[in-house]
Motif scaffolding. Structure first.
Motif, PDB file in Angstrom:
ATOM      1  N   GLY A 172      57.542  31.103  26.643  1.00  9.31           N
ATOM      2  CA  GLY A 172      57.819  31.358  28.052  1.00  9.31           C
ATOM      3  C   GLY A 172      59.216  31.924  28.248  1.00  9.31           C
ATOM      4  N   THR A 173      60.194  31.343  27.543  1.00  2.46           N
ATOM      5  CA  THR A 173      61.565  31.848  27.616  1.00  2.46           C
ATOM      6  C   THR A 173      61.641  33.280  27.098  1.00  2.46           C
ATOM      7  N   ILE A 174      60.989  33.537  25.977  1.00  5.94           N
ATOM      8  CA  ILE A 174      61.009  34.885  25.393  1.00  5.94           C
ATOM      9  C   ILE A 174      60.362  35.885  26.342  1.00  5.94           C
ATOM     10  N   TYR A 175      59.259  35.501  26.973  1.00  6.79           N
ATOM     11  CA  TYR A 175      58.599  36.411  27.908  1.00  6.79           C
ATOM     12  C   TYR A 175      59.532  36.779  29.050  1.00  6.79           C
ATOM     13  N   ARG A 176      60.169  35.797  29.640  1.00  2.00           N
ATOM     14  CA  ARG A 176      61.070  36.071  30.773  1.00  2.00           C
ATOM     15  C   ARG A 176      62.266  36.913  30.325  1.00  2.00           C
ATOM     16  N   GLN A 177      62.798  36.603  29.156  1.00  2.00           N
ATOM     17  CA  GLN A 177      63.977  37.310  28.643  1.00  2.00           C
ATOM     18  C   GLN A 177      63.652  38.763  28.316  1.00  2.00           C
ATOM     19  N   GLN A 178      62.540  39.007  27.654  1.00  3.81           N
ATOM     20  CA  GLN A 178      62.226  40.349  27.159  1.00  3.81           C
ATOM     21  C   GLN A 178      61.630  41.259  28.223  1.00  3.81           C
ATOM     22  N   THR A 179      60.963  40.670  29.225  1.00  9.17           N
ATOM     23  CA  THR A 179      60.353  41.497  30.264  1.00  9.17           C
ATOM     24  C   THR A 179      61.183  41.544  31.541  1.00  9.17           C
ATOM     25  N   GLY A 180      62.076  40.549  31.718  1.00  7.75           N
ATOM     26  CA  GLY A 180      62.839  40.457  32.961  1.00  7.75           C
ATOM     27  C   GLY A 180      61.994  40.002  34.127  1.00  7.75           C
ATOM     28  N   GLU A 181      60.821  39.422  33.840  1.00  7.50           N
ATOM     29  CA  GLU A 181      59.888  39.025  34.896  1.00  7.50           C
ATOM     30  C   GLU A 181      59.684  37.510  34.915  1.00  7.50           C
ATOM     31  N   ASP A 182      59.513  36.972  36.101  1.00  9.66           N
ATOM     32  CA  ASP A 182      59.087  35.595  36.267  1.00  9.66           C
ATOM     33  C   ASP A 182      57.626  35.472  35.839  1.00  9.66           C
ATOM     34  N   ILE A 183      57.280  34.413  35.124  1.00 12.19           N
ATOM     35  CA  ILE A 183      55.915  34.257  34.604  1.00 12.19           C
ATOM     36  C   ILE A 183      54.883  34.270  35.721  1.00 12.19           C
ATOM     37  N   PHE A 184      55.146  33.550  36.793  1.00 15.88           N
ATOM     38  CA  PHE A 184      54.128  33.382  37.838  1.00 15.88           C
ATOM     39  C   PHE A 184      53.991  34.636  38.705  1.00 15.88           C
ATOM     40  N   LYS A 185      55.117  35.301  38.982  1.00 17.17           N
ATOM     41  CA  LYS A 185      55.033  36.573  39.692  1.00 17.17           C
ATOM     42  C   LYS A 185      54.313  37.615  38.839  1.00 17.17           C
ATOM     43  N   SER A 186      54.590  37.578  37.553  1.00 15.80           N
ATOM     44  CA  SER A 186      53.949  38.513  36.639  1.00 15.80           C
ATOM     45  C   SER A 186      52.445  38.259  36.575  1.00 15.80           C
ATOM     46  N   PHE A 187      52.051  36.984  36.507  1.00 20.12           N
ATOM     47  CA  PHE A 187      50.623  36.655  36.468  1.00 20.12           C
ATOM     48  C   PHE A 187      49.935  37.107  37.749  1.00 20.12           C
ATOM     49  N   GLN A 188      50.603  36.909  38.877  1.00 20.69           N
ATOM     50  CA  GLN A 188      50.006  37.313  40.148  1.00 20.69           C
ATOM     51  C   GLN A 188      49.786  38.821  40.210  1.00 20.69           C
ATOM     52  N   SER A 189      50.814  39.588  39.863  1.00 20.69           N
ATOM     53  CA  SER A 189      50.716  41.040  40.032  1.00 20.69           C
ATOM     54  C   SER A 189      49.926  41.718  38.920  1.00 20.69           C
ATOM     55  N   ARG A 190      49.971  41.171  37.720  1.00 20.19           N
ATOM     56  CA  ARG A 190      49.367  41.845  36.577  1.00 20.19           C
ATOM     57  C   ARG A 190      47.953  41.375  36.259  1.00 20.19           C
ATOM     58  N   ILE A 191      47.602  40.163  36.734  1.00 19.06           N
ATOM     59  CA  ILE A 191      46.275  39.638  36.423  1.00 19.06           C
ATOM     60  C   ILE A 191      45.536  39.156  37.679  1.00 19.06           C
ATOM     61  N   ALA A 192      46.140  38.234  38.437  1.00 17.88           N
ATOM     62  CA  ALA A 192      45.427  37.616  39.568  1.00 17.88           C
ATOM     63  C   ALA A 192      44.981  38.654  40.598  1.00 17.88           C
ATOM     64  N   GLU A 193      45.894  39.531  41.007  1.00 21.06           N
ATOM     65  CA  GLU A 193      45.534  40.527  42.020  1.00 21.06           C
ATOM     66  C   GLU A 193      44.556  41.576  41.488  1.00 21.06           C
ATOM     67  N   PRO A 194      44.766  42.137  40.293  1.00 19.80           N
ATOM     68  CA  PRO A 194      43.816  43.141  39.809  1.00 19.80           C
ATOM     69  C   PRO A 194      42.389  42.626  39.644  1.00 19.80           C
ATOM     70  N   ILE A 195      42.198  41.326  39.361  1.00 20.15           N
ATOM     71  CA  ILE A 195      40.834  40.826  39.177  1.00 20.15           C
ATOM     72  C   ILE A 195      40.321  40.097  40.423  1.00 20.15           C
ATOM     73  N   GLY A 196      41.118  40.104  41.496  1.00 20.78           N
ATOM     74  CA  GLY A 196      40.650  39.577  42.763  1.00 20.78           C
ATOM     75  C   GLY A 196      40.576  38.071  42.855  1.00 20.78           C
ATOM     76  N   MET A 197      41.516  37.367  42.226  1.00 22.37           N
ATOM     77  CA  MET A 197      41.528  35.914  42.379  1.00 22.37           C
ATOM     78  C   MET A 197      41.648  35.562  43.856  1.00 22.37           C
ATOM     79  N   GLU A 198      40.872  34.572  44.285  1.00 23.95           N
ATOM     80  CA  GLU A 198      40.775  34.241  45.701  1.00 23.95           C
ATOM     81  C   GLU A 198      41.795  33.214  46.163  1.00 23.95           C
TER      82      GLU A 198
END
Length: 335
Positions: A172-198
């Motif tokens: 989790g630390t490596i993901y945030r450090q290397q991408t500059g993204e928050d895990i939960f914001k990233s999950f929302q924009s990159r996965i939850a929204e594209p697949i239409g999570m309700e």
């Protein structure tokens, strides 16, 4: 004219997101697609006796059966690891994370007692497969993991599998450090929204910090119907509609077995569990969280099975082995 065009495109984008979020699951009568209704009913009764919060069974992207409150968001415990693994697939594809990079390369350490030079030779891939050889205390560890955790320095990186929260949290630390993204914001924009999570929103994730380690855990809450979308995404090889959300190569690579938990005849991939082929057919896998949180994918049957358990309502939870027994009955009922 240019301003109007941009405004029009913005409206189209907003409508597209809204339509994705509004698209509900399609229920289908299982008897019309070859299921044994008698066997399915027996499996559902068996499942209900375990007192889950919700259960969903999908085949070919349609709901064969659902029970309980599928919209209720539940703490998914270690399912979080499979969710992060999916984000890693995107970041690796985009060249933002190198699986061969070592902890020394990335500047990753921890609180006293600090990591040794040998421990810092562990790679990102070692952490993904839970083979880092780093047995530093970690946030969100269960008593069982603390009791079984090997002695520091007892295994070189890459040589030994141990289900290790230190690895998962450091990722989790490596993901945030290397991408500059928050895990939960990233999950929302990159996965939850594209697949239409309700139901998912970034408020459904948090960082769980403890003084013994600088790497926090990152627990998620999900509803069963959103968890089912995530499972269907992986059954689809990472695609949703015409969009490749997760790279297909990552779906295959991350759900392959690199280690084996012989006692339970299951394998471990990149933060996914795998199921034995002689029982489930090729490439079956699942995400598992304490108390009975499950997202299972059985490609040979084109099945996704999800179970959620609210431990505030069912404190004993549901053992994974009990769920697997139910899933065998479900598979037996399917065509």
């Amino acid at each position: 004219m240019l301003v109007r065009r941009f405004a029009f495109l913005a409206v189209i984008c907003i409508l597209a997101v809204g339509q994705a979020r509004a698209q509900a699951w399609e229920d289908i009568d299982p008897s019309t697609v070859g299921w044994s209704v008698e066997k399915l009913d027996a499996a559902l009764r068996k499942a209900k006796a375990l007192k889950p919060t919700a259960l969903m069974i999908l085949q070919d992207g349609k709901v064969i059966a659902r029970s309980g409150d599928v919209s209720r968001k539940v703490k998914m415990a270690s399912v979080r690891k499979s969710l992060l693994s999916a984000l890693y697939g995107i970041a690796v594809e985009e060249g933002r994370i190198d699986l061969s990079a070592s902890l020394a390369d990335l500047g990753i350490d921890d609180n006293h007692p600090r990591l040794t030079d040998e421990e810092k030779t562990a790679t990102v891939r070692d952490l993904l497969t839970s083979r880092s050889g780093i047995y530093h205390p970690a946030a969100h560890e269960t008593a069982d993991i603390r009791r079984k955790r090997p002695v520091r320095g007892s295994h070189a990186p890459g040589t030994f599998w141990f289900y290790n929260n230190w690895d998962f949290n450091a990722l989790g630390t490596i993901y945030r450090q290397q991408t500059g993204e928050d895990i939960f914001k990233s999950f929302q924009s990159r996965i939850a929204e594209p697949i239409g999570m309700e139901d998912f929103s970034i408020e459904d994730g948090r960082y769980a910090r403890e003084k013994l380690s600088e790497h926090p855990a990152y627990p998620f809450s999900l509803s069963a119907r959103d968890a089912a979308r995530f499972g269907q995404l992986f059954l689809n090889g990472g695609t949703w509609g015409t969009t490749q959300v997760i790279p297909a190569t990552w779906v295959k690579e991350s759900t392959a077995a690199y280690s084996w938990a012989k006692r339970i005849r299951q394998g471990y991939g990149y933060m996914w569990w795998t199921l034995p082929e002689d029982t489930w057919g090729p490439n079956a896998f699942y995400a598992s969280g304490y108390g009975g949180q499950i997202i299972a994918v059985v490609p040979s049957k084109r099945l996704v099975v999800v179970q959620t358990v609210d431990l505030s309502q069912n404190p004993k939870g549901v053992r994974t082995s009990a769920f697997i027994d139910v899933m065998k009955d479900i598979a037996s009922a399917s065509p």
